[in-house]
Motif scaffolding. Structure first.
Motif, PDB file in Angstrom:
ATOM      1  N   THR A  96       0.688  -1.444  -0.186  1.00 52.02           N
ATOM      2  CA  THR A  96       0.121  -0.180   0.129  1.00 52.02           C
ATOM      3  C   THR A  96       0.326   1.595   0.042  1.00 52.02           C
ATOM      4  OG1 THR A  96      -0.240   0.057   2.339  1.00 52.02           O
ATOM      5  CG2 THR A  96      -2.106  -1.240   0.955  1.00 52.02           C
ATOM      6  N   VAL A  97       2.262   1.208   0.686  1.00 52.24           N
ATOM      7  CA  VAL A  97       2.879   2.058   0.558  1.00 52.24           C
ATOM      8  C   VAL A  97       3.758   2.212  -0.681  1.00 52.24           C
ATOM      9  CG1 VAL A  97       4.989   3.405   1.244  1.00 52.24           C
ATOM     10  CG2 VAL A  97       3.275   1.725   3.216  1.00 52.24           C
ATOM     11  N   LEU A  98       4.394   1.184  -1.782  1.00 53.15           N
ATOM     12  CA  LEU A  98       4.739   1.097  -2.986  1.00 53.15           C
ATOM     13  C   LEU A  98       4.408   1.447  -4.079  1.00 53.15           C
ATOM     14  CD1 LEU A  98       7.553  -1.200  -1.567  1.00 53.15           C
ATOM     15  CD2 LEU A  98       7.915   0.757  -1.708  1.00 53.15           C
ATOM     16  N   SER A  99       3.224   0.687  -4.183  1.00 53.60           N
ATOM     17  CA  SER A  99       1.721   0.510  -4.766  1.00 53.60           C
ATOM     18  C   SER A  99       1.059   1.429  -5.108  1.00 53.60           C
ATOM     19  CB  SER A  99       1.772  -0.382  -4.959  1.00 53.60           C
ATOM     20  OG  SER A  99       0.822  -0.908  -6.248  1.00 53.60           O
ATOM     21  N   LYS A 100       1.045   2.594  -6.259  1.00 52.05           N
ATOM     22  CA  LYS A 100      -0.488   2.599  -6.098  1.00 52.05           C
ATOM     23  C   LYS A 100      -1.831   2.991  -6.307  1.00 52.05           C
ATOM     24  CE  LYS A 100      -1.918   6.728  -8.517  1.00 52.05           C
ATOM     25  NZ  LYS A 100      -1.566   7.673 -10.367  1.00 52.05           N
ATOM     26  N   GLU A 101      -1.158   1.272  -6.635  1.00 54.91           N
ATOM     27  CA  GLU A 101      -2.864   0.845  -7.499  1.00 54.91           C
ATOM     28  C   GLU A 101      -3.432   0.663  -6.098  1.00 54.91           C
ATOM     29  OE1 GLU A 101       0.044   0.746  -8.592  1.00 54.91           O
ATOM     30  OE2 GLU A 101      -1.212   0.703 -10.856  1.00 54.91           O
ATOM     31  N   PHE A 102      -2.815   0.011  -4.745  1.00 53.67           N
ATOM     32  CA  PHE A 102      -3.036  -0.917  -3.341  1.00 53.67           C
ATOM     33  C   PHE A 102      -2.747   0.356  -2.645  1.00 53.67           C
ATOM     34  CE2 PHE A 102      -0.854  -4.577  -5.166  1.00 53.67           C
ATOM     35  CZ  PHE A 102      -1.530  -5.501  -4.554  1.00 53.67           C
ATOM     36  N   ARG A 106      -6.631   0.478  -0.196  1.00 54.83           N
ATOM     37  CA  ARG A 106      -6.693   1.380   1.039  1.00 54.83           C
ATOM     38  C   ARG A 106      -7.074   2.252   1.021  1.00 54.83           C
ATOM     39  NH1 ARG A 106      -1.783   2.854   4.374  1.00 54.83           N
ATOM     40  NH2 ARG A 106      -2.198   4.814   3.331  1.00 54.83           N
ATOM     41  N   LYS A 107      -7.315   3.099   0.300  1.00 56.38           N
ATOM     42  CA  LYS A 107      -8.066   4.668  -0.023  1.00 56.38           C
ATOM     43  C   LYS A 107     -10.060   5.026   0.348  1.00 56.38           C
ATOM     44  CE  LYS A 107      -3.936   7.177  -0.709  1.00 56.38           C
ATOM     45  NZ  LYS A 107      -3.743   9.115  -0.977  1.00 56.38           N
ATOM     46  N   SER A 108     -10.560   3.126  -0.493  1.00 59.19           N
ATOM     47  CA  SER A 108     -11.356   3.559  -1.268  1.00 59.19           C
ATOM     48  C   SER A 108     -12.445   2.617   0.140  1.00 59.19           C
ATOM     49  CB  SER A 108     -11.463   2.223  -1.990  1.00 59.19           C
ATOM     50  OG  SER A 108     -10.664   0.747  -1.745  1.00 59.19           O
ATOM     51  N   GLY A 109     -12.006   2.661   1.630  1.00 61.74           N
ATOM     52  CA  GLY A 109     -12.891   2.374   2.410  1.00 61.74           C
ATOM     53  C   GLY A 109     -13.184   0.697   2.610  1.00 61.74           C
ATOM     54  N   GLU A 110     -14.587   0.435   3.510  1.00 62.07           N
ATOM     55  CA  GLU A 110     -14.296  -1.099   3.768  1.00 62.07           C
ATOM     56  C   GLU A 110     -14.364  -1.914   3.100  1.00 62.07           C
ATOM     57  OE1 GLU A 110     -14.557  -4.304   6.796  1.00 62.07           O
ATOM     58  OE2 GLU A 110     -14.275  -1.646   6.865  1.00 62.07           O
ATOM     59  N   VAL A 111     -14.753  -1.312   1.709  1.00 64.90           N
ATOM     60  CA  VAL A 111     -14.821  -2.682   0.487  1.00 64.90           C
ATOM     61  C   VAL A 111     -13.206  -2.692   0.103  1.00 64.90           C
ATOM     62  CG1 VAL A 111     -14.827  -2.731  -1.536  1.00 64.90           C
ATOM     63  CG2 VAL A 111     -16.400  -1.540   0.068  1.00 64.90           C
ATOM     64  N   GLY A 112     -12.646  -1.476  -0.108  1.00 69.90           N
ATOM     65  CA  GLY A 112     -10.921  -1.873  -0.328  1.00 69.90           C
ATOM     66  C   GLY A 112     -10.530  -3.069   1.183  1.00 69.90           C
ATOM     67  N   ARG A 113     -10.589  -2.421   2.204  1.00 65.72           N
ATOM     68  CA  ARG A 113     -10.282  -3.022   3.104  1.00 65.72           C
ATOM     69  C   ARG A 113     -10.072  -4.428   3.331  1.00 65.72           C
ATOM     70  NH1 ARG A 113     -10.589  -5.155   7.880  1.00 65.72           N
ATOM     71  NH2 ARG A 113     -12.851  -4.988   7.971  1.00 65.72           N
ATOM     72  N   GLN A 114     -11.411  -5.136   2.472  1.00 63.92           N
ATOM     73  CA  GLN A 114     -11.685  -6.814   2.461  1.00 63.92           C
ATOM     74  C   GLN A 114     -11.181  -7.149   1.103  1.00 63.92           C
ATOM     75  OE1 GLN A 114     -16.077  -6.630   2.799  1.00 63.92           O
ATOM     76  NE2 GLN A 114     -16.082  -6.155   4.527  1.00 63.92           N
ATOM     77  N   LYS A 115     -10.975  -6.478   0.547  1.00 71.93           N
ATOM     78  CA  LYS A 115      -9.486  -7.058  -0.979  1.00 71.93           C
ATOM     79  C   LYS A 115      -9.010  -7.057   0.009  1.00 71.93           C
ATOM     80  CE  LYS A 115     -10.391  -7.928  -5.074  1.00 71.93           C
ATOM     81  NZ  LYS A 115     -11.953  -8.572  -5.716  1.00 71.93           N
ATOM     82  N   ILE A 116      -7.574  -6.000   0.792  1.00 72.82           N
ATOM     83  CA  ILE A 116      -6.483  -6.318   0.757  1.00 72.82           C
ATOM     84  C   ILE A 116      -6.517  -7.435   1.464  1.00 72.82           C
ATOM     85  CG2 ILE A 116      -4.681  -5.022   2.147  1.00 72.82           C
ATOM     86  CD1 ILE A 116      -5.946  -2.434   1.022  1.00 72.82           C
TER      87      ILE A 116
END
Length: 443
Positions: A96-102, A106-116
């Motif tokens: 999440t620090v090195l990759s722009k996509e990740f 992470r910034k997309s909220g709960e959906v992004g957190r579940q995906k990660i």
């Protein structure tokens, strides 16, 4: 009937409330988990394994045997425990620090957190397979007094071991997920906590036995327990220590009325990185010593001589490097956990300001300055808590269960569980109070 209702209102746990169900569910999961740590892998000679583990008690086997609740020492199906998932989670946080996509995910909220989190589980399965195969190859060559640890080594044993350990990791990760969703506390931390606590009493009895056999003196024994008590109090104080930054929100106009802006605090923990630094530092430093210890019977020269002379546990160079790695990982991990630029941007978007600082770049620089200062304090605190027990462990054969890493993990989990239980109790009391108020209104 009214008396029973008032008792349930005052004590939601005894009243069969939601909190009581969560606590009992966690206890049930932990009991099942502890039974699983006693199911051995097929083809392992447990008597030989016990002798090898005792010989390697001061290496990386000793530390990870603590974190797995003794599962490694028994070579059970839960030997890898939840460690592959923790490693995968750390890798995903780095991404999440090195990759722009990740980072966007992470910034997309709960959906992004579940995906990660889903990606972390997939990666943990891959890591568990590789680690399981590595363990299978490693233990095939182990022996004690000429007796092999594995009765029937070969490709069949490696495949069985690899998938058994991978399956054990999946089960433990599932346990952690169930604790997160249906129980209370962080599932991964609770699993590790249960493993450490399971070995506390045997470690205390072992220390008392050493005093009884005059291996250590009674005054020193009392001093050890006094140091442990002091460490517990000190760790609790430091884990609760925060730097609170005053945040001011702008005034709001609703209709013709103007409301004054709210004032709140932005808390920044002194120990931002938690227990990750000592775990990583231990793993890096103890790995060469453990590899050297596996080559029993080999001639002690070259790198093995250097490792045994300078990089063994408790030696000055080992302690110095241990402190250095702890400080390094504290600064490295704090930049992942707390992002000053992102925090400053969120404050700017909400119209909030830190008193005395302009929104934007000046706020970011101020947050970075504060983060650096408190990380220095947190890093020194963790280094002291972990380095002093390391010396005692080496000099006086104290068990790992009474070490700084174990105390940090146990206290962190207890504090987290305590705060969550208090939140549930307050929430339950508020709900019951609202129900009682509505019933009185209806009358």
């Amino acid at each position: 009937m009214k008396n029973q209702q008032s008792q349930n209102f005052g004590n939601p746990i005894m009243g069969g409330g939601e909190l009581g169900k969560k606590i009992f569910f966690v206890i049930l999961i932990l009991i099942i988990y502890r039974f699983g740590t006693y199911i051995p892998l097929p083809g392992v000679n447990l008597m030989i394994l016990d002798s090898i583990v005792k010989e390697q008690a001061k290496g990386i086997l000793g530390m990870f045997n603590v974190l797995t609740g003794g599962a490694l020492g028994r070579m059970s199906i839960f030997t890898l425990n939840i460690m592959p998932y923790i490693t995968a989670s750390i890798i995903m946080q780095l991404m999440t620090v090195l990759s722009k996509e990740f980072s966007e995910l992470r910034k997309s909220g709960e959906v992004g957190r579940q995906k990660i989190n889903q990606y972390s589980k997939y990666l943990s399965i891959i890591l568990a397979l590789f680690q399981g195969y590595g363990i299978a190859i490693g233990i095939e060559s182990l022996n004690h007094n000429g007796i092999a640890l594995i009765s029937d080594p070969g490709i069949y044993f490696r495949i069985i071991t690899m998938f058994s350990l991978m399956g054990g990791t999946i089960v433990v990760v599932w346990f952690a997920d169930q604790i997160n969703t249906k129980g209370i506390g962080n599932g991964s931390s609770v699993i590790i906590f249960a493993g450490i606590v399971s070995g506390l009493l045997p470690s205390v009895f072992s220390l008392l036995e050493m005093g009884k056999n005059n291996i250590v003196s009674t005054p020193f024994l009392l001093l050890c327990f006094a140091v442990v008590v002091f460490m517990i109090v000190f760790v609790v104080f430091m884990e609760k220590a925060q730097r609170k930054l005053v945040v001011q929100y702008p005034r709001k106009q609703i209709g013709k009325k103007i409301y004054a802006g709210d004032s709140t605090h932005l808390p920044m923990k002194v120990n931002v990185s938690g227990v990750i630094p000592p775990i990583f530092a231990n793993a890096l430093l103890l790995f060469p010593a453990t590899i050297a210890g596996f080559n029993v019977g080999a001639e002690t020269n070259g790198w093995r001589k250097f490792v045994e002379s300078y990089l063994s546990q408790g030696k000055p160079l080992y302690v110095a490097l241990y402190i250095f790695f702890i400080i390094f990982f504290c600064f490295f991990y704090s930049t992942i956990v707390f992002n000053p630029e992102e925090t400053a941007e969120n404050l700017r978007k909400s119209g909030a300001i830190i008193i005395g600082r302009r929104p934007g770049n000046q706020t970011k620089e101020y947050l970075q300055y504060i983060l650096t200062r408190i990380t220095v304090i947190g890093a020194l605190y963790i280094a002291i808590i972990c380095a002093v027990p390391e010396v005692l462990t080496y000099q006086f054969s104290m068990p790992f269960y009474l070490g700084g890493t174990s105390i940090l993990i146990v206290i962190s989990v207890v504090l987290d569980l305590s705060s969550q239980i208090q939140s549930h109790l307050l929430s339950s009391k508020y709900v019951n109070l609202m129900k009682k108020t509505n019933m009185m209104r209806r009358r």
